[in-house]
Design a protein around this motif. Structure first.
Motif, PDB file in Angstrom:
ATOM      1  N   LYS A 134      25.050 -19.764  -0.415  1.00  0.00           N
ATOM      2  CA  LYS A 134      25.037 -19.266   0.958  1.00  0.00           C
ATOM      3  C   LYS A 134      24.860 -17.749   1.025  1.00  0.00           C
ATOM      4  CE  LYS A 134      28.017 -22.984   2.695  1.00  0.00           C
ATOM      5  NZ  LYS A 134      29.295 -23.314   3.390  1.00  0.00           N
ATOM      6  N   GLU A 135      24.729 -17.101  -0.129  1.00  0.00           N
ATOM      7  CA  GLU A 135      24.630 -15.648  -0.165  1.00  0.00           C
ATOM      8  C   GLU A 135      23.168 -15.216  -0.180  1.00  0.00           C
ATOM      9  OE1 GLU A 135      26.232 -11.850  -2.847  1.00  0.00           O
ATOM     10  OE2 GLU A 135      26.529 -13.920  -3.512  1.00  0.00           O
ATOM     11  N   LEU A 136      22.803 -14.327   0.729  1.00  0.00           N
ATOM     12  CA  LEU A 136      21.458 -13.791   0.816  1.00  0.00           C
ATOM     13  C   LEU A 136      21.317 -12.630  -0.168  1.00  0.00           C
ATOM     14  CD1 LEU A 136      18.690 -13.761   2.230  1.00  0.00           C
ATOM     15  CD2 LEU A 136      19.675 -12.217   3.928  1.00  0.00           C
ATOM     16  N   LEU A 137      20.530 -12.835  -1.231  1.00  0.00           N
ATOM     17  CA  LEU A 137      20.378 -11.816  -2.266  1.00  0.00           C
ATOM     18  C   LEU A 137      19.227 -10.869  -1.980  1.00  0.00           C
ATOM     19  CD1 LEU A 137      20.939 -13.901  -5.519  1.00  0.00           C
ATOM     20  CD2 LEU A 137      22.612 -12.589  -4.195  1.00  0.00           C
ATOM     21  N   GLN A 138      18.163 -11.374  -1.368  1.00  0.00           N
ATOM     22  CA  GLN A 138      16.997 -10.541  -1.093  1.00  0.00           C
ATOM     23  C   GLN A 138      16.453 -10.861   0.286  1.00  0.00           C
ATOM     24  OE1 GLN A 138      13.341 -11.428  -3.171  1.00  0.00           O
ATOM     25  NE2 GLN A 138      12.791  -9.279  -3.323  1.00  0.00           N
ATOM     26  N   SER A 139      16.066  -9.812   1.002  1.00  0.00           N
ATOM     27  CA  SER A 139      15.474  -9.966   2.331  1.00  0.00           C
ATOM     28  C   SER A 139      14.452  -8.841   2.489  1.00  0.00           C
ATOM     29  CB  SER A 139      16.550  -9.880   3.417  1.00  0.00           C
ATOM     30  OG  SER A 139      15.992 -10.038   4.700  1.00  0.00           O
ATOM     31  N   ALA A 140      13.160  -9.186   2.439  1.00  0.00           N
ATOM     32  CA  ALA A 140      12.118  -8.166   2.376  1.00  0.00           C
ATOM     33  C   ALA A 140      11.008  -8.454   3.378  1.00  0.00           C
ATOM     34  CB  ALA A 140      11.541  -8.088   0.967  1.00  0.00           C
ATOM     35  N   PHE A 141      10.464  -7.377   3.958  1.00  0.00           N
ATOM     36  CA  PHE A 141       9.335  -7.454   4.884  1.00  0.00           C
ATOM     37  C   PHE A 141       8.189  -6.606   4.344  1.00  0.00           C
ATOM     38  CE2 PHE A 141      13.066  -8.192   7.471  1.00  0.00           C
ATOM     39  CZ  PHE A 141      12.683  -9.175   8.364  1.00  0.00           C
ATOM     40  N   TRP A 142       6.961  -7.072   4.534  1.00  0.00           N
ATOM     41  CA  TRP A 142       5.777  -6.244   4.298  1.00  0.00           C
ATOM     42  C   TRP A 142       4.621  -6.812   5.113  1.00  0.00           C
ATOM     43  CZ3 TRP A 142       7.595  -9.760   0.777  1.00  0.00           C
ATOM     44  CH2 TRP A 142       6.705 -10.731   0.305  1.00  0.00           C
ATOM     45  N   ARG A 143       3.519  -6.062   5.152  1.00  0.00           N
ATOM     46  CA  ARG A 143       2.373  -6.542   5.924  1.00  0.00           C
ATOM     47  C   ARG A 143       1.064  -6.209   5.213  1.00  0.00           C
ATOM     48  NH1 ARG A 143       3.363  -2.628  11.097  1.00  0.00           N
ATOM     49  NH2 ARG A 143       2.992  -0.616  10.120  1.00  0.00           N
ATOM     50  N   TYR A 144       0.103  -7.116   5.366  1.00  0.00           N
ATOM     51  CA  TYR A 144      -1.264  -6.888   4.923  1.00  0.00           C
ATOM     52  C   TYR A 144      -2.048  -6.309   6.091  1.00  0.00           C
ATOM     53  CZ  TYR A 144      -0.339  -9.950   0.903  1.00  0.00           C
ATOM     54  OH  TYR A 144       0.166 -10.515  -0.244  1.00  0.00           O
ATOM     55  N   ILE A 145      -2.809  -5.283   5.823  1.00  0.00           N
ATOM     56  CA  ILE A 145      -3.663  -4.683   6.843  1.00  0.00           C
ATOM     57  C   ILE A 145      -5.112  -4.964   6.460  1.00  0.00           C
ATOM     58  CG2 ILE A 145      -4.318  -2.564   8.043  1.00  0.00           C
ATOM     59  CD1 ILE A 145      -1.576  -1.452   7.420  1.00  0.00           C
ATOM     60  N   LEU A 146      -5.774  -5.827   7.227  1.00  0.00           N
ATOM     61  CA  LEU A 146      -7.157  -6.183   6.956  1.00  0.00           C
ATOM     62  C   LEU A 146      -8.088  -5.128   7.531  1.00  0.00           C
ATOM     63  CD1 LEU A 146      -6.969 -10.012   7.772  1.00  0.00           C
ATOM     64  CD2 LEU A 146      -6.351  -8.820   5.664  1.00  0.00           C
ATOM     65  N   ALA A 147      -9.387  -5.345   7.344  1.00  0.00           N
ATOM     66  CA  ALA A 147     -10.381  -4.401   7.856  1.00  0.00           C
ATOM     67  C   ALA A 147     -10.330  -4.340   9.378  1.00  0.00           C
ATOM     68  CB  ALA A 147     -11.777  -4.805   7.389  1.00  0.00           C
ATOM     69  N   GLU A 197       1.556  -2.586   3.317  1.00  0.00           N
ATOM     70  CA  GLU A 197       2.513  -1.600   3.801  1.00  0.00           C
ATOM     71  C   GLU A 197       3.904  -2.213   3.793  1.00  0.00           C
ATOM     72  OE1 GLU A 197       1.767   1.225   7.266  1.00  0.00           O
ATOM     73  OE2 GLU A 197       3.193  -0.187   8.106  1.00  0.00           O
ATOM     74  N   LEU A 198       4.799  -1.620   3.022  1.00  0.00           N
ATOM     75  CA  LEU A 198       6.172  -2.104   2.951  1.00  0.00           C
ATOM     76  C   LEU A 198       6.972  -1.614   4.146  1.00  0.00           C
ATOM     77  CD1 LEU A 198       6.926  -1.465  -0.832  1.00  0.00           C
ATOM     78  CD2 LEU A 198       5.859  -3.458   0.232  1.00  0.00           C
ATOM     79  N   SER A 199       8.032  -2.325   4.457  1.00  0.00           N
ATOM     80  CA  SER A 199       8.904  -1.911   5.549  1.00  0.00           C
ATOM     81  C   SER A 199       9.785  -0.748   5.100  1.00  0.00           C
ATOM     82  CB  SER A 199       9.777  -3.080   5.992  1.00  0.00           C
ATOM     83  OG  SER A 199      10.650  -3.454   4.933  1.00  0.00           O
ATOM     84  N   GLN A 200      10.595  -0.242   6.016  1.00  0.00           N
ATOM     85  CA  GLN A 200      11.512   0.845   5.685  1.00  0.00           C
ATOM     86  C   GLN A 200      12.513   0.401   4.624  1.00  0.00           C
ATOM     87  OE1 GLN A 200      10.799  -0.394   8.713  1.00  0.00           O
ATOM     88  NE2 GLN A 200      11.060   1.125  10.336  1.00  0.00           N
ATOM     89  N   LEU A 201      12.961   1.358   3.833  1.00  0.00           N
ATOM     90  CA  LEU A 201      13.975   1.083   2.826  1.00  0.00           C
ATOM     91  C   LEU A 201      15.362   1.083   3.458  1.00  0.00           C
ATOM     92  CD1 LEU A 201      12.763   3.400  -0.070  1.00  0.00           C
ATOM     93  CD2 LEU A 201      12.474   0.935   0.088  1.00  0.00           C
ATOM     94  N   TYR A 202      16.267   0.315   2.885  1.00  0.00           N
ATOM     95  CA  TYR A 202      17.663   0.367   3.298  1.00  0.00           C
ATOM     96  C   TYR A 202      18.529   0.021   2.098  1.00  0.00           C
ATOM     97  CZ  TYR A 202      16.936  -4.678   3.816  1.00  0.00           C
ATOM     98  OH  TYR A 202      16.607  -5.995   3.595  1.00  0.00           O
ATOM     99  N   SER A 203      19.755   0.419   2.148  1.00  0.00           N
ATOM    100  CA  SER A 203      20.667   0.251   1.025  1.00  0.00           C
ATOM    101  C   SER A 203      21.774  -0.739   1.379  1.00  0.00           C
ATOM    102  CB  SER A 203      21.282   1.604   0.643  1.00  0.00           C
ATOM    103  OG  SER A 203      22.183   1.459  -0.427  1.00  0.00           O
ATOM    104  N   ARG A 204      22.237  -1.492   0.363  1.00  0.00           N
ATOM    105  CA  ARG A 204      23.314  -2.458   0.549  1.00  0.00           C
ATOM    106  C   ARG A 204      24.527  -2.069  -0.298  1.00  0.00           C
ATOM    107  NH1 ARG A 204      21.798  -7.494   2.755  1.00  0.00           N
ATOM    108  NH2 ARG A 204      19.560  -7.770   3.022  1.00  0.00           N
ATOM    109  N   ARG A 205      25.699  -2.418   0.200  1.00  0.00           N
ATOM    110  CA  ARG A 205      26.922  -2.232  -0.575  1.00  0.00           C
ATOM    111  C   ARG A 205      27.062  -3.364  -1.585  1.00  0.00           C
ATOM    112  NH1 ARG A 205      29.406  -1.199   4.744  1.00  0.00           N
ATOM    113  NH2 ARG A 205      30.231  -3.322   4.617  1.00  0.00           N
ATOM    114  N   GLN A 206      28.127  -3.311  -2.385  1.00  0.00           N
ATOM    115  CA  GLN A 206      28.354  -4.350  -3.382  1.00  0.00           C
ATOM    116  C   GLN A 206      28.574  -5.717  -2.744  1.00  0.00           C
ATOM    117  OE1 GLN A 206      28.175  -4.222  -6.684  1.00  0.00           O
ATOM    118  NE2 GLN A 206      27.544  -2.080  -6.639  1.00  0.00           N
ATOM    119  N   ASP A 207      29.108  -5.734  -1.522  1.00  0.00           N
ATOM    120  CA  ASP A 207      29.324  -7.010  -0.843  1.00  0.00           C
ATOM    121  C   ASP A 207      28.059  -7.496  -0.139  1.00  0.00           C
ATOM    122  OD1 ASP A 207      29.119  -5.222   1.218  1.00  0.00           O
ATOM    123  OD2 ASP A 207      31.125  -5.591   2.052  1.00  0.00           O
ATOM    124  N   ASN A 208      26.905  -6.836  -0.366  1.00  0.00           N
ATOM    125  CA  ASN A 208      25.601  -7.229   0.143  1.00  0.00           C
ATOM    126  C   ASN A 208      25.400  -6.916   1.616  1.00  0.00           C
ATOM    127  OD1 ASN A 208      23.214  -8.118  -0.959  1.00  0.00           O
ATOM    128  ND2 ASN A 208      23.418 -10.190  -0.146  1.00  0.00           N
TER     129      ASN A 208
END
Length: 436
Positions: A215-228, A357-368
């Motif tokens: 039930k623990e979310l270890l990774q959550s990532a956003f990015w986008r492809y920019i076509l022509a 293009e990656l989304s903004q960076l953010y930091s997590r604590r030890q408890d995620n």
């Protein structure tokens, strides 16, 4: 009487003698079905705020056999009750309930007593209250339900996952990154990808990926492809490790494109609108050592021909001329006589710029959980596989971009200019890199 799906029979008596049974139809009207699904061996439909089903196991039978004796196999007819009229827009079968979304920002669950859903046990109740995007339905990815709203992505958590039903805003850390309006949405099940198209910028494809451990979310990532800029995606569907898109190019030509969602073999050239082209007497000509190919679709201006294993020698040839007709392309390739290789296959396509293009960076604590505040990154270590040259730039919010450093592939194996396995350390000026 007659409703949108039921017919009851009334018996008429004359002088105390029952004579016949006649169906009486009153106030019949046609209404549009707003959602349709299949759940627990029933065909389920919705009209307005009402959910109704077929007989158990018989999708074509929508009638109650005996209104005076309703049994568990009879159709279900139930209303999504709320403080306001809640028109149903979609229904998603999930686990032990049917997830129902509405136009008024209310989500419902259709359940049954002891996990038995029948006209005697069915109940529908509101569980969460979140607005959702109008034209895209909630999606199931793995064991979770996701739904979109303006610049937001939610994950739905039922009572099996926590004490109370709720939805978590996964996009709270990248506010303003996701689209306001959505053209289409699909799910890559094998890759845990949720993919959507920006309706206002149809050349932007957004991807969300997550990884769970229980039930623990270890990774959550956003990015986008920019076509022509001259490409617009109007529909997308993930199927069998590929993403298929309906793309309109140059505002006049429609193409069905596919992209592998996993790592592709290095033996396949990186070309746009790529196809394995078989040489025939009909589509190939030659004058001197300059071959002409008739390609039955449109290609870009920078066109290349790559020889396959059918040839004795590998080779890459750049077209000297690309002439676009209404729906075809005539390509002139110098340096090779392709008429001598009828029956063999070549790769043909055009070059392109791959922009991710990656989304903004953010930091997590030890408890995620998300760590609020400003983070200073002094060193960036990038690991790469089968990559060419790239550069690292620093962007501070509200300030101009600043080039940090550039990586050049040095361990080259062939003309592909790729480094098979390596890492790159960037630390010049990275003390100014900040995230939020």
């Amino acid at each position: 009487f007659f409703s949108s799906r039921r017919r009851h029979t009334r018996y008429i008596s004359v002088t105390g003698v029952q004579t016949c049974a006649l169906p009486i139809y009153l106030n019949a009207r046609h209404v549009q079905i707003t959602a349709i699904s299949n759940f627990r061996d029933r065909l389920i439909m919705s009209v307005g705020d009402v959910v109704f089903t077929s007989q158990l196991g018989v999708f074509t039978d929508l009638w109650i056999k005996d209104p005076s004796n309703v049994v568990t196999s009879d159709p279900i007819d139930i209303r999504a009750s709320s403080a306001t009229y809640a028109e149903i827009t979609s229904m998603l079968p999930y686990n032990q309930y049917l997830f129902i979304n509405t136009k008024v920002g209310v989500q419902f669950e259709l359940k049954g007593d002891n996990n038995l859903i029948s006209p005697l046990t069915a109940e529908i109740s509101s569980t969460t209250f979140y607005s959702t995007a109008d034209l895209v339905d909630p999606q199931q990815m793995g064991s979770q339900i996701f739904f979109l709203d303006k610049q937001r992505l939610y994950i739905y958590l039922n009572q099996d996952a926590r004490e109370f039903n709720t939805a978590v805003d996964l996009s709270s850390t990248v506010r303003g990154y996701l689209p306001t309006n959505y053209q289409d949405v699909t799910v890559g099940v094998a890759q845990n990808y949720l993919i959507c198209v920006d309706e206002d910028n149809k050349n932007h494809l957004y991807i969300y990926c997550n990884r769970f451990d229980g039930k623990e979310l270890l990774q959550s990532a956003f990015w986008r492809y920019i076509l022509a800029d001259n490409e617009a995606v109007y529909g997308c569907k993930a199927w069998d490790n590929y993403l298929y898109c309906v793309v309109k190019k140059e505002d006049r030509v429609w193409n069905l494109t596919n992209t592998l969602l996993e790592q592709e073999s290095l033996s396949v050239p990186r070309l746009n609108s790529r196809s394995l082209f078989t040489i025939t007497d009909m589509n190939t000509g030659c004058v001197g050592v300059e071959s002409t190919l008739a390609v039955p679709y449109l290609l870009g201006d920078d066109c290349y021909v790559v020889l396959t294993d059918d040839f004795n020698d590998a080779g890459i040839y750049k077209a000297s001329s690309v002439v676009k007709n209404e729906n075809t392309t005539t390509v002139v390739v110098p340096g090779i006589d392709l008429t001598e290789h009828v029956g063999k296959s070549i790769w043909i396509g055009s070059s392109y710029s791959m922009v991710i293009e990656l989304s903004q960076l953010y930091s997590r604590r030890q408890d995620n959980n998300i760590l609020e505040g400003t983070v200073n990154l002094k060193t960036l270590l990038i690991r790469h596989v089968n990559t060419g040259s790239y550069r690292v730039e620093v962007t501070r919010r509200g300030r101009p971009d600043k080039l940090v450093s550039e990586f050049s592939a040095t361990n080259l194996e062939d003309e592909l200019d790729l480094e098979t396995d390596g890492k790159f350390r960037s630390e010049e000026h990275t003390s100014e890199l900040q995230s939020h």
